[in-house]
Design an enzyme around this catalytic site. Sequence first.
Site, mmCIF file in Angstrom:
data_model
loop_
_atom_site.group_PDB
_atom_site.id
_atom_site.type_symbol
_atom_site.label_atom_id
_atom_site.label_comp_id
_atom_site.label_asym_id
_atom_site.label_seq_id
_atom_site.Cartn_x
_atom_site.Cartn_y
_atom_site.Cartn_z
ATOM 1 N N LYS A 48 1.056 -1.582 0.176
ATOM 2 C CA LYS A 48 -0.141 -0.073 -0.397
ATOM 3 C C LYS A 48 0.775 1.390 0.531
ATOM 4 C CE LYS A 48 -3.207 -0.873 -0.780
ATOM 5 N NZ LYS A 48 -3.670 -0.736 -2.196
ATOM 6 N N SER A 49 1.728 1.163 -0.825
ATOM 7 C CA SER A 49 2.874 2.420 -0.810
ATOM 8 C C SER A 49 3.672 2.661 -2.019
ATOM 9 C CB SER A 49 4.195 2.324 -0.226
ATOM 10 O OG SER A 49 4.703 1.651 1.136
ATOM 11 N N THR A 52 1.610 -0.257 -7.137
ATOM 12 C CA THR A 52 1.027 -0.137 -8.535
ATOM 13 C C THR A 52 0.951 0.619 -9.116
ATOM 14 O OG1 THR A 52 -1.038 -2.369 -7.738
ATOM 15 C CG2 THR A 52 -1.373 -0.893 -9.297
ATOM 16 N N PHE A 81 4.056 -10.283 -8.909
ATOM 17 C CA PHE A 81 5.283 -10.439 -7.935
ATOM 18 C C PHE A 81 5.957 -11.604 -7.260
ATOM 19 C CE2 PHE A 81 2.252 -9.894 -3.269
ATOM 20 C CZ PHE A 81 3.145 -9.395 -2.957
ATOM 21 N N LYS A 106 8.215 -7.299 -9.029
ATOM 22 C CA LYS A 106 7.435 -6.853 -7.407
ATOM 23 C C LYS A 106 7.728 -7.508 -6.164
ATOM 24 C CE LYS A 106 3.170 -6.201 -6.097
ATOM 25 N NZ LYS A 106 1.595 -6.275 -6.364
ATOM 26 N N HIS A 108 6.918 -7.266 -1.757
ATOM 27 C CA HIS A 108 7.253 -6.645 -0.839
ATOM 28 C C HIS A 108 8.249 -7.192 0.157
ATOM 29 C CE1 HIS A 108 3.742 -4.395 -2.469
ATOM 30 N NE2 HIS A 108 3.196 -5.694 -2.098
ATOM 31 N N ARG A 130 6.037 5.159 2.190
ATOM 32 C CA ARG A 130 4.934 5.833 2.046
ATOM 33 C C ARG A 130 4.646 6.322 3.579
ATOM 34 N NH1 ARG A 130 -1.390 4.330 0.131
ATOM 35 N NH2 ARG A 130 -2.121 6.745 0.213
ATOM 36 N N SER A 138 -4.620 2.531 4.927
ATOM 37 C CA SER A 138 -4.794 2.073 3.164
ATOM 38 C C SER A 138 -4.734 0.475 3.359
ATOM 39 C CB SER A 138 -3.582 2.292 2.528
ATOM 40 O OG SER A 138 -4.005 1.432 1.033
ATOM 41 N N SER A 227 -0.537 7.219 -16.426
ATOM 42 C CA SER A 227 -0.085 6.995 -14.943
ATOM 43 C C SER A 227 -1.108 7.723 -13.675
ATOM 44 C CB SER A 227 1.730 6.691 -14.581
ATOM 45 O OG SER A 227 2.091 7.804 -14.678
ATOM 46 N N ARG A 257 -8.325 2.791 -4.222
ATOM 47 C CA ARG A 257 -8.990 4.089 -3.205
ATOM 48 C C ARG A 257 -9.652 5.568 -2.993
ATOM 49 N NH1 ARG A 257 -10.514 4.742 2.155
ATOM 50 N NH2 ARG A 257 -7.964 5.104 2.535
#
Length: 295
Positions: A48-49, A52, A81, A106, A108, A130, A138, A227, A257
Amino acid sequence: MDNMQNVFRRELVDVQGIPLFWSIAEEWSKIESFEARPDDLLISTYPKSGTTWISEILDLIYNNGDADKCKRDAIYNRVPFMELVIPGIISGVEQLKNMQSPRLVKTHLPVQLLPYSFWKNDCKMIYVARNAKDVAVSYYYFYQMAKLHPEPGTWEEFLDKFMTGKVSFGSWYDHVKGWWEKKKDYRILYLFYEDMKENPKCGIQKLLKFLEKDMPEEIVNKILYHSSFDVMKQNPSANYTTMGKEEMDHSVSPFMRKGISGDWKNQFTVAQYEKFEEDYKKKMRGSTLQFRSEI
């Protein structure tokens, strides 16, 4: 798959002290021995940083701003991922094996869990960080809609899990600090989500410089447009609406979101904010990392 219900909402499993999806833990030896290629570009983030978003920007850069080419497939197929495994549905390692170079990869994973081959091959890496409060909010909504996660519980309960690192991919604090330290020794471009939001064009130019690519202004502007949050939110190849409802339920919360900085103010109570800030100071003490929690 008949046993779909058995795949989702299961508890996390520790891998070397980091809570991960049970399915990643089961396939860990395959992930750990993943063979990076020297021309791989790794995109690393805590969840969530802006993962995407940066992935879409980089795919647009790799395709010279050709938005149609970037609609060739869903983002999770264009930028696999790496460590993700959903039995019978997806394996990042297998996807990547079948991809032609140069690959966008990708992850995490916290820095200490990254497969050794990335360091050995001196791959270029891009890390996006972030601010913690926006990530927590998020992530809470993401936990609700993406069913590979355990149930999030209430916001209060989730925030406590976030602060103690008992969420998927572990502690945000350790994650951002770990990658920050590593950039001293490796080819890592460390970007901040808030800076990218404030001046996306400048962010794209930093990426181009890091990748040693020259691009005419009109292509940079095209990348900027395609983008942008509003365009990506409407783009099925970027917004995850191609995922099945049993995996991601967009009616609970859309994958894309809000995409803003400072949304935490709509979620945190004063008491939660004060407790969070005190804890944050302790956990980030001694680090040179500085975040902006709004722009």
